[in-house]
Design a protein around this motif. Sequence first.
Motif, PDB file in Angstrom:
ATOM      1  N   LYS A   1       0.847  -1.187   0.000  1.00  0.00           N
ATOM      2  CA  LYS A   1       0.000   0.000   0.000  1.00  0.00           C
ATOM      3  C   LYS A   1       0.888   1.245   0.000  1.00  0.00           C
ATOM      4  CE  LYS A   1      -3.820   1.955   2.298  1.00  0.00           C
ATOM      5  NZ  LYS A   1      -4.865   2.312   2.663  1.00  0.00           N
ATOM      6  N   ALA A   2       0.686   2.113  -1.002  1.00  0.00           N
ATOM      7  CA  ALA A   2       1.484   3.346  -1.066  1.00  0.00           C
ATOM      8  C   ALA A   2       1.071   4.259   0.085  1.00  0.00           C
ATOM      9  CB  ALA A   2       1.268   4.030  -2.405  1.00  0.00           C
ATOM     10  N   LYS A   3       2.049   4.672   0.923  1.00  0.00           N
ATOM     11  CA  LYS A   3       1.714   5.471   2.114  1.00  0.00           C
ATOM     12  C   LYS A   3       2.150   6.927   1.980  1.00  0.00           C
ATOM     13  CE  LYS A   3       0.435   3.708   5.595  1.00  0.00           C
ATOM     14  NZ  LYS A   3      -0.958   3.428   5.981  1.00  0.00           N
ATOM     15  N   GLU A   4       3.316   7.122   1.339  1.00  0.00           N
ATOM     16  CA  GLU A   4       3.868   8.475   1.337  1.00  0.00           C
ATOM     17  C   GLU A   4       4.916   8.624   0.234  1.00  0.00           C
ATOM     18  OE1 GLU A   4       5.793   9.352   5.053  1.00  0.00           O
ATOM     19  OE2 GLU A   4       6.502  11.300   4.307  1.00  0.00           O
ATOM     20  N   PHE A   5       4.971   9.824  -0.337  1.00  0.00           N
ATOM     21  CA  PHE A   5       6.055  10.133  -1.274  1.00  0.00           C
ATOM     22  C   PHE A   5       6.996  11.111  -0.589  1.00  0.00           C
ATOM     23  CE2 PHE A   5       2.761   8.717  -4.197  1.00  0.00           C
ATOM     24  CZ  PHE A   5       3.485   7.911  -5.055  1.00  0.00           C
ATOM     25  N   ARG A   6       8.281  10.901  -0.787  1.00  0.00           N
ATOM     26  CA  ARG A   6       9.269  11.812  -0.183  1.00  0.00           C
ATOM     27  C   ARG A   6      10.303  12.212  -1.229  1.00  0.00           C
ATOM     28  NH1 ARG A   6      10.927   8.153   4.871  1.00  0.00           N
ATOM     29  NH2 ARG A   6       8.899   8.079   5.896  1.00  0.00           N
ATOM     30  N   ILE A   7      10.923  13.363  -0.998  1.00  0.00           N
ATOM     31  CA  ILE A   7      12.103  13.718  -1.801  1.00  0.00           C
ATOM     32  C   ILE A   7      13.245  13.868  -0.807  1.00  0.00           C
ATOM     33  CG2 ILE A   7      13.150  15.377  -3.384  1.00  0.00           C
ATOM     34  CD1 ILE A   7      10.371  16.012  -4.435  1.00  0.00           C
ATOM     35  N   GLU A   8      14.239  12.979  -0.908  1.00  0.00           N
ATOM     36  CA  GLU A   8      15.380  13.030   0.011  1.00  0.00           C
ATOM     37  C   GLU A   8      16.634  13.248  -0.821  1.00  0.00           C
ATOM     38  OE1 GLU A   8      15.394   9.406   2.263  1.00  0.00           O
ATOM     39  OE2 GLU A   8      13.492   9.885   3.260  1.00  0.00           O
ATOM     40  N   GLU A   9      17.301  14.355  -0.575  1.00  0.00           N
ATOM     41  CA  GLU A   9      18.499  14.737  -1.339  1.00  0.00           C
ATOM     42  C   GLU A   9      18.232  14.607  -2.841  1.00  0.00           C
ATOM     43  OE1 GLU A   9      21.453  12.179   0.200  1.00  0.00           O
ATOM     44  OE2 GLU A   9      21.365  13.052   2.194  1.00  0.00           O
ATOM     45  N   SER A  10      17.182  15.240  -3.259  1.00  0.00           N
ATOM     46  CA  SER A  10      16.671  15.275  -4.643  1.00  0.00           C
ATOM     47  C   SER A  10      16.375  13.878  -5.225  1.00  0.00           C
ATOM     48  CB  SER A  10      17.582  16.095  -5.560  1.00  0.00           C
ATOM     49  OG  SER A  10      18.802  15.437  -5.746  1.00  0.00           O
TER      50      SER A  10
ATOM     51  N   GLU B   1       3.685   0.117   2.338  1.00  0.00           N
ATOM     52  CA  GLU B   1       3.596  -0.748   3.522  1.00  0.00           C
ATOM     53  C   GLU B   1       3.144  -2.134   3.079  1.00  0.00           C
ATOM     54  OE1 GLU B   1       1.636   0.784   7.295  1.00  0.00           O
ATOM     55  OE2 GLU B   1       0.439  -0.970   6.764  1.00  0.00           O
ATOM     56  N   CYS B   2       3.859  -3.153   3.568  1.00  0.00           N
ATOM     57  CA  CYS B   2       3.477  -4.528   3.233  1.00  0.00           C
ATOM     58  C   CYS B   2       3.564  -5.357   4.509  1.00  0.00           C
ATOM     59  CB  CYS B   2       4.414  -5.083   2.165  1.00  0.00           C
ATOM     60  SG  CYS B   2       4.125  -6.826   1.836  1.00  0.00           S
ATOM     61  N   ASP B   3       2.448  -5.962   4.889  1.00  0.00           N
ATOM     62  CA  ASP B   3       2.396  -6.791   6.113  1.00  0.00           C
ATOM     63  C   ASP B   3       3.018  -6.067   7.312  1.00  0.00           C
ATOM     64  OD1 ASP B   3       1.261  -8.726   4.548  1.00  0.00           O
ATOM     65  OD2 ASP B   3       3.159  -9.750   4.150  1.00  0.00           O
ATOM     66  N   GLY B   4       2.717  -4.800   7.454  1.00  0.00           N
ATOM     67  CA  GLY B   4       3.173  -4.046   8.624  1.00  0.00           C
ATOM     68  C   GLY B   4       4.599  -3.523   8.516  1.00  0.00           C
ATOM     69  N   ARG B   5       5.305  -3.886   7.425  1.00  0.00           N
ATOM     70  CA  ARG B   5       6.683  -3.364   7.330  1.00  0.00           C
ATOM     71  C   ARG B   5       6.762  -2.322   6.220  1.00  0.00           C
ATOM     72  NH1 ARG B   5       9.244  -6.087   3.090  1.00  0.00           N
ATOM     73  NH2 ARG B   5       7.616  -7.526   2.480  1.00  0.00           N
ATOM     74  N   GLU B   6       7.709  -1.397   6.383  1.00  0.00           N
ATOM     75  CA  GLU B   6       7.866  -0.297   5.427  1.00  0.00           C
ATOM     76  C   GLU B   6       8.807  -0.683   4.297  1.00  0.00           C
ATOM     77  OE1 GLU B   6       9.327   3.588   6.697  1.00  0.00           O
ATOM     78  OE2 GLU B   6       7.289   4.004   7.396  1.00  0.00           O
ATOM     79  N   VAL B   7       8.432  -0.357   3.077  1.00  0.00           N
ATOM     80  CA  VAL B   7       9.289  -0.660   1.931  1.00  0.00           C
ATOM     81  C   VAL B   7       9.611   0.662   1.229  1.00  0.00           C
ATOM     82  CG1 VAL B   7       9.425  -1.933  -0.254  1.00  0.00           C
ATOM     83  CG2 VAL B   7       8.116  -2.893   1.661  1.00  0.00           C
ATOM     84  N   ARG B   8      10.888   0.907   0.921  1.00  0.00           N
ATOM     85  CA  ARG B   8      11.303   2.148   0.233  1.00  0.00           C
ATOM     86  C   ARG B   8      11.560   1.840  -1.235  1.00  0.00           C
ATOM     87  NH1 ARG B   8      14.176   6.413   2.853  1.00  0.00           N
ATOM     88  NH2 ARG B   8      15.696   6.402   1.174  1.00  0.00           N
ATOM     89  N   ILE B   9      10.944   2.618  -2.097  1.00  0.00           N
ATOM     90  CA  ILE B   9      11.156   2.408  -3.536  1.00  0.00           C
ATOM     91  C   ILE B   9      11.636   3.724  -4.146  1.00  0.00           C
ATOM     92  CG2 ILE B   9      10.068   1.678  -5.708  1.00  0.00           C
ATOM     93  CD1 ILE B   9       7.789   0.555  -3.673  1.00  0.00           C
ATOM     94  N   GLU B  10      12.850   3.695  -4.692  1.00  0.00           N
ATOM     95  CA  GLU B  10      13.373   4.909  -5.338  1.00  0.00           C
ATOM     96  C   GLU B  10      12.906   4.939  -6.786  1.00  0.00           C
ATOM     97  OE1 GLU B  10      17.573   4.800  -4.838  1.00  0.00           O
ATOM     98  OE2 GLU B  10      17.423   4.806  -2.660  1.00  0.00           O
ATOM     99  N   PHE B  11      12.611   6.121  -7.282  1.00  0.00           N
ATOM    100  CA  PHE B  11      12.111   6.205  -8.660  1.00  0.00           C
ATOM    101  C   PHE B  11      12.412   7.576  -9.264  1.00  0.00           C
ATOM    102  CE2 PHE B  11       8.525   9.017  -8.004  1.00  0.00           C
ATOM    103  CZ  PHE B  11       8.250   8.886  -6.653  1.00  0.00           C
TER     104      PHE B  11
END
Length: 715
Positions: free
Chosen positions: A469-478, A485-495
């Motif tokens: 489930k997509a929870k949030e979009f962030r921009i970190e150091e451009s 979120e998957c089964d209670g754990r956070e997954v980070r996807i860079e794009f």
Amino acid sequence: MNRRRAAVLAAVALLIAAFFALGGHRVLTFENVKAQQASLQATFAAHPWQTALAYFGAYVAVTGLSLPGAAVMTLLGGAVFGLWWGTLIVSFASSIGATLAFLASRFLLRDWVQGRYGQHLRAVNEGFAREGGLYLFTLRLIPAVPFFAINLAMGLVPIRAWTFYWVSQLGMLAGTVVYVNAGRQLAQIDSPQGILSPGLIGAFLLLGLFPLLARKAIDAVKARRVYARWTRPPRFDRNLVVIGAGSAGLVSAYIAAAVKAKVTLVEKHQMGGDCLNTGCVPSKALIKTARVLAQIRNAQSYGIRHASAEVDFAEVMARVQRVVKAIEPHDSVERYTGLGVECIEGDAKITSPWTVEIDSGGKKRTLTTRALVIAAGAEPFVPPIPGIDAVGCLTSETLWDLRELPRRLVVLGGGPIGCELAQAFARLGSKVTQVEMLPRLLPREDPEVSELVRHRFAEEGVDVLLRHKAKEFRIEESMKILIAECDGREVRIEFDQVLCAVGRVARTRGYGLEELGIPTTRARTIETNEFLQTIYPNIYACGDVAGPFQFTHTASHQAWYAAVNALFAPFRRFRADYSVIPWATFTDPEVARVGLSESEAKERNVPHEVTVYGIDELDRAIADGTAQGMVKVLTAPGSDRILGATIVGEHAGDLIAEFVTAMRHGLGMNKILGTIHIYPTLAEANKYAAGTWKRAHAPQGALRAVEKFHAWMRG
Ligand SMILES: Cc1cc2nc3c(=O)[nH]c(=O)nc-3n(C[C@H](O)[C@H](O)[C@H](O)COP(=O)(O)OP(=O)(O)OC[C@H]3O[C@@H](n4cnc5c(N)ncnc54)[C@H](O)[C@@H]3O)c2cc1C
């Protein structure tokens, strides 16, 4: 026939046979009952409860088994128990007996009748599913329709048992009172036929028709009431104004012009709507390039040692636009003007049920019209995920402006649009991550279909993240990052780019619906009835704005109904027919469906059988190197009637047409099997599916007999 059915049928047949063998038909005659009246009254006086119970049981048995004698028993009830007790006992006994007969008919016959004649009974089924209670009530009050026939016939159509019970009890009450009352003077009656005088029959008929007439009257009053606050123009400039020139609007306007109505089509953006400009056409053009690339990459498996491709993404997108331009004339102002449609470029706003204000770049004018078709379409839904605006989300509307291939692309959504575009971009060279919160792709299809697609995507390098489930979009150091979120754990996807394909919502704001109070549904489409009318009977809606489908072909299908009903009601109108709706998802492998899937049949408790033919066995598919997929057909048990078909494989969207025709015109698996299909073609898969069905339904007894015959012939 299964064992339980055979046992019930045998029990019913035995009981009916016993009734006649023991002379029940001679006991339950008018003359005999009259003769026995005095002795029965004496028995009742001596043993009131036992007599009442025995009578009740006998009444339920006679009616439950559909035996002759119910009318005579009702008269007897009046003679023995009097008006009030007689009415009470007969009313419950007859309703329970009727319901037993109804259930027996449903259990023994419904599947067979629906399986064999379901196609012809479609209108009847739909009518009863919608207002079966009203029809039953009317039938119960029409003395010409026999009691037992109603019970048995109702078992075959879609009406709930509880509805059948209480409507029967209510509908039969007046007749019961008349007969029980007549029974009190049994000695003075010469025959049961004279009990219902013509006047009484007329009164019953009126009573029966009353609810139907009342409903029509209420509808008419409601329709008049919505117009109360508006002033109707004395005359109209147009017969029809159509808002929106997408698939639905174009067809509505075309139909109106074809039948010589004066019609105006208003479009605020681009003729052809989403399908031509941002939907079907550009997406299929892009998919074609992606497919060519996939074939080049697969060249070695065809014996071609060197084949390479270099993608010029800007040129790919330029080709997409050339394709759109090539098709544009089909939907152009010139073409439609030539067909007799007045086309106006501008933003339309409905200002009353008969007036539309058109704003063409600040120049406003108002048209009066007798009827209106709203065909304003739908737009991509962008969910309010924190940070989504900051990362700049692409949609199916903005995607076509890209001229640089995204290096890393996140596709949100595992539905048809998400899947088609995820695979296309992966083939073009993007590193695609597809994020879907449900446990599978294409959730409307059967699980094994979703799995076939997921498997191919994985093979081609698409990173499919299910239950994410997509929870949030962030921009970190451009760097753009999606937190899922998957089964209670956070997954980070860079794009680098994100494409949002999580659904489309109807365009229902800003053009007058709010002011007119035209309601929308929970799915946020315009609320329409089966004739595609809104609460204003002269305002219709069709296509994506009306739902429930979001396809070009369903938009044009509905448009015919909307235009014809808008122009010819109240003299003639047609219910939109959604009985056979096909669709396809143009992934590789393609997925096409018509009618029910197996999951839907299970959910809706529709009796069905499943036949699967694996395309890996098909000669042409093997020769082409595309031997993956299947043809899966659902049929009604005990018949070859097709309830639904799903095809997964090369050109599935074309192959499904045979099943669409078959279902539309009531042709079964035997007819498909009996049709010559050219060898070697992919279309043969349909015939082989029919052959698989036939083998599973071969008459084993007859085959054993002919085997013996052949053995005997050999001597
Ligand atoms: C990427 C993508 C791929 C697709 N692929 C397929 C496919 O392969 N097969 C398929 O069957 N379907 C496909 N679809 C769906 C298909 O495009 C739609 O179902 C179809 O376009 C619906 O047609 P419509 O006439 O209802 O609406 P639209 O095509 O959206 O037309 C509505 C028109 O109304 C106009 N309008 C709105 N409000 C006003 C107003 N107030 N005044 C004047 N004009 C107004 C809009 O500008 C628009 O042009 C796809 C969709 C997308 C996004």
